[in-house]
Scaffold this active site. Sequence first.
Site, short mmCIF file in Angstrom:
data_model
loop_
_atom_site.label_atom_id
_atom_site.label_comp_id
_atom_site.label_asym_id
_atom_site.label_seq_id
_atom_site.Cartn_x
_atom_site.Cartn_y
_atom_site.Cartn_z
N PRO A 13 0.84 -1.20 0.00
CA PRO A 13 0.00 0.00 0.00
C PRO A 13 0.87 1.24 0.00
O PRO A 13 1.79 1.36 0.83
CB PRO A 13 -0.79 -0.13 1.31
N MET A 14 0.62 2.17 -0.93
CA MET A 14 1.44 3.37 -1.03
C MET A 14 0.54 4.58 -1.23
O MET A 14 -0.22 4.63 -2.21
CB MET A 14 2.45 3.24 -2.19
N CYS A 96 3.43 3.08 9.44
CA CYS A 96 3.66 4.42 8.87
C CYS A 96 4.20 5.36 9.94
O CYS A 96 3.62 5.47 11.02
CB CYS A 96 2.36 4.97 8.29
N LYS A 140 0.37 -4.98 9.05
CA LYS A 140 1.65 -4.59 8.46
C LYS A 140 2.39 -3.75 9.49
O LYS A 140 1.87 -2.73 9.96
CB LYS A 140 1.44 -3.80 7.17
N ASN A 212 8.93 -7.17 3.59
CA ASN A 212 8.80 -5.94 2.81
C ASN A 212 9.95 -5.02 3.18
O ASN A 212 10.51 -5.10 4.27
CB ASN A 212 7.44 -5.28 3.15
N GLY A 234 7.36 -2.52 -2.99
CA GLY A 234 6.77 -1.20 -2.92
C GLY A 234 7.19 -0.35 -4.09
O GLY A 234 6.70 -0.50 -5.20
#
Length: 341
Positions: A13-14, A96, A140, A212, A234
């Site tokens: 997810p970005m 994040c 995540k 990741n 990513g």
Amino acid sequence: MPDPASLRLSVAPMMDWTDSHCRVFHRLLAPHARLYSEMVHANAVIHGDRERLLAMDPVEHPVALQLGGSEPALLAQAARIGAEWGFDEINLNCGCPSDRVQAGRFGACLMREPALVADSVAAMVAACAGLERPVPVTVKCRLGVDDDHDYDRFRAFIDTVAAAGCGIFVVHARNAWLQGLSPKENREVPPLRYDWAYRLKRERPDLRVLVNGGIADADEATAHLAHTDGAMLGRAAYHTPYLLHRLDVAWFAGPPFNGVLKSRGELLRALRPYVEAQLERGVYLKHITRHLLGLFAGERGGRAFRQVLSEGAHKPGADWSLVERALALTESFAGPERQRA
């Protein structure tokens, strides 16, 4: 628990990148990859414009919705909405490091609150229970935050959250620094420690562990499969999307590619029906082509491809003919053998 093969390859997810248009393009390149939405805050899912925030084309499946938040009741409500909307997985962001995310007490700072994450996961799992279609809740996360360099603390976080009903963890294999580094620097400066993810998989074989962070090419991605259940790409997937196609062909036998690489032009032309349908709905070409710019990265003519799309896609009336013009110019730089590669 999803089929293990469906976890082997995924796209991270970005924010501002992995919208529905991006995911449709990536699905054409890699039919077996698991795709993820941009992070959406639980409050936005509950109170916001779902048609926009949860936009999804049927071809995207399997696709996961990533949620941000730290209030179990709100996350549970948002998870249920996402599951009913059709997402195949609900993922909680615990990685994040941005200032805005920290101010909302979610993202990477949740690594320091395993009990709260466990309560959130338990509430999300309960909210998705009883649905006709099973939807797993996943997490995540990072290895830790700031100067947390204790593997046992990391494993204790995983164990606490796993006990609440999470069986799949995507491990961004570096710490997050909550002060002093920008989000971009947080993706590059803290050292990678893939060995922590490998060790976690050895010690907790019943969990699905995906790795990741910093995976830049096919060889690196493939090497992770010897130690974990999957590799999540990513920025490499976004900036060099043909890498996704190479991995899908190499890692998954059978249709639609049957072990044979398609040319970049052939793959892109398969996107034409989708693009034209979106244009008819009033979507501007630039909102789709911005995700295509890296398709010829590293190839002769790649710069010309980017230039034609970047300069023309924002103009009124821009349509598929612009993409064909970019392709024709790019393919003129290469001989027939290069066009087929």
